[in-house]
Motif scaffolding. Structure first.
Motif, mmCIF file in Angstrom:
data_model
loop_
_atom_site.group_PDB
_atom_site.id
_atom_site.type_symbol
_atom_site.label_atom_id
_atom_site.label_comp_id
_atom_site.label_asym_id
_atom_site.label_seq_id
_atom_site.Cartn_x
_atom_site.Cartn_y
_atom_site.Cartn_z
ATOM 1 N N GLY A 93 56.955 67.871 41.543
ATOM 2 C CA GLY A 93 57.379 66.494 41.728
ATOM 3 C C GLY A 93 56.589 65.555 40.832
ATOM 4 O O GLY A 93 55.525 65.903 40.334
ATOM 5 N N LYS A 94 57.142 64.365 40.645
ATOM 6 C CA LYS A 94 56.453 63.353 39.845
ATOM 7 C C LYS A 94 55.367 62.691 40.671
ATOM 8 O O LYS A 94 55.451 62.640 41.892
ATOM 9 C CB LYS A 94 57.424 62.275 39.398
ATOM 10 N N ASN A 95 54.382 62.166 39.988
ATOM 11 C CA ASN A 95 53.353 61.365 40.621
ATOM 12 C C ASN A 95 53.193 60.119 39.754
ATOM 13 O O ASN A 95 54.080 59.799 38.962
ATOM 14 C CB ASN A 95 52.062 62.171 40.759
ATOM 15 N N LEU A 96 52.067 59.464 39.821
ATOM 16 C CA LEU A 96 51.924 58.225 39.065
ATOM 17 C C LEU A 96 51.843 58.469 37.563
ATOM 18 O O LEU A 96 51.602 59.595 37.120
ATOM 19 C CB LEU A 96 50.690 57.449 39.543
ATOM 20 N N VAL A 97 52.048 57.431 36.789
ATOM 21 C CA VAL A 97 51.955 57.491 35.333
ATOM 22 C C VAL A 97 50.980 56.413 34.883
ATOM 23 O O VAL A 97 51.172 55.238 35.181
ATOM 24 C CB VAL A 97 53.329 57.258 34.671
ATOM 25 N N MET A 98 49.905 56.837 34.205
ATOM 26 C CA MET A 98 48.974 55.857 33.642
ATOM 27 C C MET A 98 49.561 55.347 32.334
ATOM 28 O O MET A 98 49.978 56.137 31.488
ATOM 29 C CB MET A 98 47.613 56.493 33.355
ATOM 30 N N LYS A 99 49.597 54.035 32.181
ATOM 31 C CA LYS A 99 50.116 53.451 30.948
ATOM 32 C C LYS A 99 48.945 53.064 30.052
ATOM 33 O O LYS A 99 48.106 52.268 30.435
ATOM 34 C CB LYS A 99 50.959 52.204 31.230
ATOM 35 N N ARG A 100 48.918 53.648 28.896
ATOM 36 C CA ARG A 100 47.903 53.346 27.903
ATOM 37 C C ARG A 100 48.611 52.959 26.611
ATOM 38 O O ARG A 100 49.825 53.044 26.523
ATOM 39 C CB ARG A 100 46.990 54.562 27.663
ATOM 40 N N GLY A 101 47.838 52.552 25.620
ATOM 41 C CA GLY A 101 48.479 52.188 24.369
ATOM 42 C C GLY A 101 47.504 52.178 23.226
ATOM 43 O O GLY A 101 46.300 52.294 23.413
ATOM 44 N N ARG A 102 48.048 52.065 22.034
ATOM 45 C CA ARG A 102 47.211 51.953 20.856
ATOM 46 C C ARG A 102 47.902 51.056 19.847
ATOM 47 O O ARG A 102 49.122 50.965 19.818
ATOM 48 C CB ARG A 102 46.899 53.323 20.263
ATOM 49 N N PRO A 103 47.108 50.365 19.049
ATOM 50 C CA PRO A 103 47.696 49.459 18.065
ATOM 51 C C PRO A 103 48.481 50.233 17.010
ATOM 52 O O PRO A 103 48.076 51.319 16.606
ATOM 53 C CB PRO A 103 46.485 48.773 17.430
ATOM 54 N N GLY B 143 51.026 44.679 13.783
ATOM 55 C CA GLY B 143 50.700 43.981 15.016
ATOM 56 C C GLY B 143 51.418 44.473 16.251
ATOM 57 O O GLY B 143 51.368 43.825 17.289
ATOM 58 N N ARG B 144 52.086 45.579 16.156
ATOM 59 C CA ARG B 144 52.822 46.088 17.319
ATOM 60 C C ARG B 144 51.905 46.937 18.197
ATOM 61 O O ARG B 144 50.776 47.272 17.827
ATOM 62 C CB ARG B 144 54.018 46.911 16.858
ATOM 63 N N PHE B 145 52.449 47.322 19.356
ATOM 64 C CA PHE B 145 51.679 48.056 20.359
ATOM 65 C C PHE B 145 52.440 49.337 20.687
ATOM 66 O O PHE B 145 53.601 49.294 21.084
ATOM 67 C CB PHE B 145 51.528 47.174 21.601
ATOM 68 N N GLY B 146 51.802 50.494 20.490
ATOM 69 C CA GLY B 146 52.437 51.767 20.808
ATOM 70 C C GLY B 146 52.059 52.199 22.214
ATOM 71 O O GLY B 146 50.891 52.358 22.528
#
Length: 126
Positions: free
Chosen positions: A89-99, A103-106
């Motif tokens: 089953g699914k559980n939580l998803v941590m949202k992270r990112g990198r530049p 100037g956009r955000f991945g």
């Protein structure tokens, strides 16, 4: 006066173990869970021991927990156990990112999943 005992979630010839917050995607975990579905526990443990997948070690721990629950809590015979169900089953998803460029955000998602394994005692036919 005490409360009534909770009814069992599984049948009399079954035992269950649940593993939560596994740091892998459910899709990858399901590949390993499919590897052991319907097999005798001895064979399933062997397959997980020699699997090259990283998460196979955690699945093996969960299966060993289900076997221990069957033996100690419910008095089932270990030699006659079969992996009846192994589902993910699914559980939580941590949202992270990198530049990223211009100037956009991945966005990077780091998913968690949970695993449930049920073992069932099956009488061998002569």
């Amino acid at each position: 006066m005490s409360k009534d005992k909770n009814p069992r979630r599984v049948a009399d010839n079954e035992a269950m173990a649940k593993l939560r917050m596994l740091r892998t995607s459910p899709q990858k975990l399901n590949l390993v869970a499919a590897l052991i579905r319907g097999k005798k526990v001895e064979r399933a443990l062997t397959d997980l021991t020699f699997s090259k997948k990283r998460i196979a070690e955690d699945v093996k721990k969960c299966l060993q927990s289900a076997i221990a629950n069957a033996e100690n809590n419910h008095g089932l015979d270990v030699d006659e156990l079969v992996v009846a169900e192994a589902y993910v089953g699914k559980n939580l998803v941590m949202k992270r990112g990198r530049p990223r460029a211009r100037g956009r955000f991945g966005r990077i998602n780091k998913p968690f999943s949970e695993l449930t394994i049920k073992v069932r005692q099956v009488e061998e036919q002569a």
